[in-house]
Each structure stands twice: as structure tokens, then as C-alpha cells.
Design a protein around this motif. Structure first.
Motif, PDB file in Angstrom:
ATOM      1  N   UNK A 244       0.824  -1.220   0.000  1.00 47.35           N
ATOM      2  CA  UNK A 244       0.000   0.000   0.000  1.00 47.35           C
ATOM      3  C   UNK A 244       0.855   1.265   0.000  1.00 47.35           C
ATOM      4  N   UNK A 245       0.182   2.398   0.159  1.00 45.51           N
ATOM      5  CA  UNK A 245       0.813   3.717   0.074  1.00 45.51           C
ATOM      6  C   UNK A 245       2.153   3.812   0.819  1.00 45.51           C
ATOM      7  N   UNK A 246       3.058   4.583   0.226  1.00 42.44           N
ATOM      8  CA  UNK A 246       4.416   4.649   0.748  1.00 42.44           C
ATOM      9  C   UNK A 246       4.500   5.234   2.160  1.00 42.44           C
ATOM     10  N   UNK A 247       3.499   6.076   2.521  1.00 43.43           N
ATOM     11  CA  UNK A 247       3.605   6.759   3.816  1.00 43.43           C
ATOM     12  C   UNK A 247       2.498   6.347   4.778  1.00 43.43           C
ATOM     13  N   UNK A 248       1.876   5.196   4.523  1.00 46.90           N
ATOM     14  CA  UNK A 248       0.732   4.832   5.356  1.00 46.90           C
ATOM     15  C   UNK A 248       1.004   3.619   6.229  1.00 46.90           C
ATOM     16  N   UNK A 249       0.895   3.811   7.536  1.00 48.37           N
ATOM     17  CA  UNK A 249       1.080   2.687   8.457  1.00 48.37           C
ATOM     18  C   UNK A 249      -0.260   2.078   8.862  1.00 48.37           C
ATOM     19  N   UNK A 253      -1.684  -1.832   8.636  1.00 49.77           N
ATOM     20  CA  UNK A 253      -2.106  -2.565   9.841  1.00 49.77           C
ATOM     21  C   UNK A 253      -3.463  -3.213   9.599  1.00 49.77           C
ATOM     22  N   UNK A 254      -4.337  -2.481   8.933  1.00 51.89           N
ATOM     23  CA  UNK A 254      -5.670  -3.021   8.638  1.00 51.89           C
ATOM     24  C   UNK A 254      -5.583  -4.217   7.691  1.00 51.89           C
ATOM     25  N   UNK A 255      -4.773  -4.086   6.661  1.00 50.34           N
ATOM     26  CA  UNK A 255      -4.583  -5.189   5.715  1.00 50.34           C
ATOM     27  C   UNK A 255      -3.963  -6.406   6.407  1.00 50.34           C
ATOM     28  N   UNK A 256      -2.967  -6.124   7.270  1.00 46.23           N
ATOM     29  CA  UNK A 256      -2.249  -7.211   7.950  1.00 46.23           C
ATOM     30  C   UNK A 256      -3.194  -8.094   8.756  1.00 46.23           C
ATOM     31  N   UNK A 264       5.799  -7.003   4.870  1.00 48.45           N
ATOM     32  CA  UNK A 264       7.107  -6.414   5.128  1.00 48.45           C
ATOM     33  C   UNK A 264       7.034  -4.980   4.624  1.00 48.45           C
ATOM     34  N   UNK A 265       7.518  -4.039   5.412  1.00 44.26           N
ATOM     35  CA  UNK A 265       7.514  -2.651   4.932  1.00 44.26           C
ATOM     36  C   UNK A 265       8.893  -2.232   4.449  1.00 44.26           C
ATOM     37  N   UNK A 266       8.885  -1.453   3.376  1.00 45.79           N
ATOM     38  CA  UNK A 266      10.101  -0.892   2.788  1.00 45.79           C
ATOM     39  C   UNK A 266       9.931   0.635   2.808  1.00 45.79           C
ATOM     40  N   UNK A 267       9.267   1.198   1.784  1.00 47.85           N
ATOM     41  CA  UNK A 267       9.113   2.646   1.646  1.00 47.85           C
ATOM     42  C   UNK A 267       8.626   3.345   2.924  1.00 47.85           C
ATOM     43  N   UNK A 268       7.715   2.712   3.657  1.00 47.17           N
ATOM     44  CA  UNK A 268       7.096   3.367   4.820  1.00 47.17           C
ATOM     45  C   UNK A 268       8.044   3.554   6.001  1.00 47.17           C
ATOM     46  N   UNK A 269       9.119   2.768   6.043  1.00 44.88           N
ATOM     47  CA  UNK A 269      10.001   2.838   7.217  1.00 44.88           C
ATOM     48  C   UNK A 269      11.174   3.765   6.905  1.00 44.88           C
ATOM     49  N   UNK A 270      10.986   5.048   7.186  1.00 46.14           N
ATOM     50  CA  UNK A 270      12.020   6.036   6.859  1.00 46.14           C
ATOM     51  C   UNK A 270      12.891   6.366   8.063  1.00 46.14           C
ATOM     52  N   UNK A 274       9.273   5.504  12.661  1.00 48.67           N
ATOM     53  CA  UNK A 274       8.280   4.781  11.861  1.00 48.67           C
ATOM     54  C   UNK A 274       8.333   3.282  12.151  1.00 48.67           C
ATOM     55  N   UNK A 275       9.539   2.762  12.381  1.00 46.17           N
ATOM     56  CA  UNK A 275       9.677   1.331  12.691  1.00 46.17           C
ATOM     57  C   UNK A 275       8.959   1.020  14.003  1.00 46.17           C
ATOM     58  N   UNK A 276       9.173   1.869  15.001  1.00 47.06           N
ATOM     59  CA  UNK A 276       8.520   1.693  16.295  1.00 47.06           C
ATOM     60  C   UNK A 276       7.001   1.691  16.161  1.00 47.06           C
ATOM     61  N   UNK A 277       6.493   2.662  15.434  1.00 45.70           N
ATOM     62  CA  UNK A 277       5.036   2.786  15.284  1.00 45.70           C
ATOM     63  C   UNK A 277       4.480   1.605  14.498  1.00 45.70           C
ATOM     64  N   UNK A 278       5.167   1.211  13.436  1.00 46.79           N
ATOM     65  CA  UNK A 278       4.692   0.105  12.600  1.00 46.79           C
ATOM     66  C   UNK A 278       4.574  -1.173  13.431  1.00 46.79           C
TER      67      UNK A 278
END
Ligand code: NPQ
Ligand code: MG
Length: 402
Positions: A244-249, A253-256, A264-270, A274-278
Motif C-alpha cells: 500500500x501507500x508509501x507513507x501509510x502505516x 495494519x488493517x490489511x495485515x 514487510x515494509x520498505x518505503x514506509x520505514x524512513x 516509523x519502525x517503532x510505530x509500525x
């Protein structure tokens, strides 16, 4: 089994994170020259993702000099703002006009000091990382250590996989899957997008029912595609990367919650925040760490440590780097939390000739050697770099000693 993991963790924690020898410099370094250079390397074949196709890679190399030694880094930004808003052009501007002068304005005693010196400038993580990587190589060379040792790496070989771009026809994808599996690659990652997902997974799984297989959508779907994405659960995938969207956590979470396959997140973890929140809200169960995307080693190590402490697997992503970026990725992937094969292919996966000697190669067991030599552990082929250079700019420290 769990005891072994705990024991390994204890040893890792006590040897590296305590006094953080990996991020505090023995001596202060005061950079007196920064060189930024754009080098065009032709790709052996085009690379296509959900956001476009490229035929060559404009590589952004950075070197920093202090005390007569030189360290090398790479800015992984692409020519167009598709994977991220950064481009080779924005990074050139930001390093030349802001980050380079800031770096040379004072002696630095730690990676945290370097990060503080860059912090006033918002974003531009790939530009920041390029300079930080070059400083880290310089630092490792100063103390005659390998980058891996410097970072607290614990592996002498790392497991690698390959990322296969979208192809004109399914048969070409199958041929490439066969080719890289016979070269030993331990995991195949397929780039997907709507119209190139379920059907090609059916084909690949038909011939390779048991391989480690994952997919990467580079944000090509939305939550409206939830029912379609659920069909990916039929293919026993190791993970679905950044659907999903590059900046959406929150959406992730809803999809997961509705998918059996780990996200696995790539773009979203800047960065670490962001890692903590994800992880807190369940956006992902794995993280792809790229030094460029997170702004350098300091953030990459922090994300690694966070995931390691929670038992969340991480792996090292790739950005079609030249040998210089590749060597940095190898050092990072030697840390203990990198338990999944990385997107760290042989130089020959992308390029006819690389800018380092020897080139990176993948052994028949699907591993890459972690070099022990000082710094990157590879020689930088300056002649070839100069031969392929399109642009060079040298920044000198204002108050440097002559
Ligand atoms: C990813 N890389 O994991 C990226 C995306 C990517 C190896 O799949 C030029 C520069 C083109 C960087 C295409 C792999 C690129 C690029 C794709 C990065 O999402
Ligand atoms: Mg990705």
C-alpha cells in the motif's frame, strides 16, 4: 532453540550496543574535502517495477577526505522521483549547498554528532546517508577495521536473494527464476502490480513449489484491493512487501489483520520512529532495511536493534547500487538480526563491469563473503569511475589547512 537465540542476543548486546564503539569515533574526524560524482553504468537488461522501467543507472558516488585518507559512500536516489521524492538531482543540490558545508564545519566525534549536524535539514535521507556512509568507510580505514567489524557484524557470509523485475512475458520471468536459482540465490522476489500478480505466481509456483518466494508491490495497491490481495495467501509467500501507500502505516495494519502472509515494509520505514510505530500497531511483521531510505547507519542500526530485541526479522534491501553501495550493504547485512536473505546480488546481476575490485560474487550456496579488509574491503576502481563519470564537483573546507 529459543535459548540459543537468547544466548546469541546477549553476546551481541554486550559486545556492541553497550559503549556503542560502533558509533563513537576514537578520534574526531574533520572532513576537509567532499567529492560528489555522477557515474552512468549501463544495465545488462532493463529493470521494471510498478513505477517504471530503467535501462541504465546513474550512480551517485560520494567521497570524503580527512588526514590524507579517503572514504566512499553512495547516494541511492534514482533519476526520477518514483520510489522516493529524492532524485540524483535533489541530492546533488542538497549535498553541495547544505549537507557538505555542514559536515565540514566542525570536527565530529560520533555518528550521533554527525546526525545532529544534519538534523536541521528536513528529509533528504538518501543524501544524508551517502555522506554518512563515506564517513563510516573513512573511519573504518582510520582504525584499520572492516566496516562489518566496526558495525558489530557477526557473520562472515551473508545469505542473498534476487529481485526480478516485471517482464514483457511470463516465460521471461520463468527463465530468469530458473537462472538465478541455478546460480544459488536463496530467495526469489517478484515485482508485482495489478495485472502482474496472481497469474505469474501461479506459473512460478507450478515450477518451483518449495522455494523461498516473496513479492514486492512498491505501493501499487490500495485497501480497495483487499479481497484481491487475500488471494496472495494461496502461494505460501515469505512476505508481501509494501503493498500500500508509501507513507501509510494504518492501512497496512488493517490489511495485515486480514492476510495470513506477513507484510514487510520498505518505503514506509524512513527511520526508527516509523519502525517503532509500525511494530506497535501491527503494520508489518518484517522490515526491509536500506541505509539510504533511513538516512544512514545510525538509523539502520537502531532499527536493527529494535527488531532484534523484539524477534522481528529484518533483511537488507537493494537499490541497484554500484559496488560501493553494495559493499556497505554487505557490511550491514552481517549484523545478527539480518536473518532473511537480502536483495544483495552479485555485481554481474546488474552490471557488465562494476566500480570495485574484486566484484561482488555469489557462491553456489547463495551466500556472499563479508570482506575482512579495512573499510569497504574492496578496492575502488578510480580509472573506471572516471571513465564513466558525467559530473564531478569538489567541495573544500573553507578553513582547511593548506
Ligand atoms: C525495492 N529495489 O526493494 C527496490 C526498488 C527499486 C532491488 O527491488 C533505480 C534506482 C531503480 C532504485 C527500481 C529492488 C529502482 C530502484 C526499484 C529501486 O523496492
Ligand atoms: Mg521494496
Amino acid at each position: 532453540m529459543s535459548h540459543a537465540i537468547v544466548a546469541c542476543h546477549m553476546q551481541y548486546a554486550s559486545t556492541t550496543s553497550d559503549e556503542n564503539t560502533r558509533i563513537i569515533f576514537k578520534e574526531k574526524i574533520h572532513v576537509d574535502k567532499v567529492e560528489i560524482r555522477l557515474v552512468r553504468l549501463p544495465l545488462k537488461e532493463p529493470f521494471e517495477t510498478s513505477f517504471g522501467k530503467i535501462d541504465s543507472r546513474l550512480i551517485f558516488l560520494v567521497s570524503v577526505e580527512a588526514d590524507g585518507l579517503r572514504g566512499w559512500g553512495e547516494v541511492v536516489a534514482a533519476e526520477e522521483p518514483r520510489y522516493s521524492y529524492e532524485t540524483v538531482g535533489t541530492a546533488f543540490h542538497v549535498i553541495r549547498d547544505f549537507l557538505g558545508p555542514a559536515l565540514m564545519s566542525q570536527p565530529l566525534a560520533s555518528l550521533s554528532e554527525l546526525a545532529r549536524c544534519f538534523a536541521p535539514f528536513r528529509g533528504h535521507n538518501m543524501a544524508k546517508a551517502g555522506l554518512e556512509l563515506a564517513c563510516m568507510d573513512l573511519l573504518a580505514r582510520m582504525t584499520n577495521q572492516s566496516l562489518s567489524a566496526r558495525l558489530g557484524g557477526t557473520r562472515s557470509r551473508i545469505a542473498v536473494g534476487v529481485s526480478l523485475g516485471i517482464q514483457p512475458r511470463p516465460a521471461q520471468l520463468l527463465e530468469r527464476a530458473d537462472r538465478y536459482l541455478s546460480l544459488g540465490y536463496q530467495r526469489i522476489k517478484l515485482k508485482i502490480k495489478p495485472g502482474w500478480d496472481v497469474d505469474i505466481l501461479e506459473e512460478v509456483r507450478q515450477f518451483h513449489p518449495d522455494i523461498l518466494l516473496s513479492v514486492d508491490a512498491n505501493s501499487a495497491y490500495t485497501l480497495d484491493d483487499k479481497e484481491h490481495l487475500k488471494r496472495l495467501d494461496d502461494f505460501n509467500l515469505l512476505m508481501i512487501e509494501q503493498p500500500l501507500e508509501h507513507d501509510d502505516l494504518l492501512d497496512h495494519a488493517q490489511l495485515a489483520r486480514e492476510l495470513a502472509t506477513p507484510i514487510c515494509l520498505d518505503e514506509s520505514i524512513t527511520g526508527l520512529r516509523q519502525a517503532n510505530k509500525a511494530l506497535e500497531i501491527g503494520s508489518c511483521r518484517m522490515i526491509n532495511i536500506k541505509v539510504g531510505r533511513v538516512g544512514g547507519y545510525l538509523q539502520a542500526l537502531a532499527i536493527h536493534d529494535l527488531c532484534y530485541s523484539k524477534g522481528v526479522p529484518v533483511w537488507c534491501g537493494g537499490m541497484l547500487e554500484s559496488g560501493i553501495g553494495r559493499a556497505h550493504n554487505i557490511a550491514l547485512a552481517s549484523l545478527p538480526g539480518f536473518t532473511l536473505p537480502g536483495d544483495i546480488s552479485a555485481s554481474s546481476r546488474y552490471f557488465a563491469r562494476d566500480v570495485i575490485v574484486p566484484e561482488v560474487d555469489v557462491a553456489p550456496d547463495g551466500t556472499v563473503n563479508v570482506p575482512c579488509g579495512s573499510g569497504l574491503g574492496f578496492d575502488v576502481d578510480l580509472d573506471y569511475i572516471k571513465h564513466c563519470s558525467e559530473t564531478v564537483e569538489v567541495l573544500n573546507r573553507k578553513n582547511a589547512k593548506p
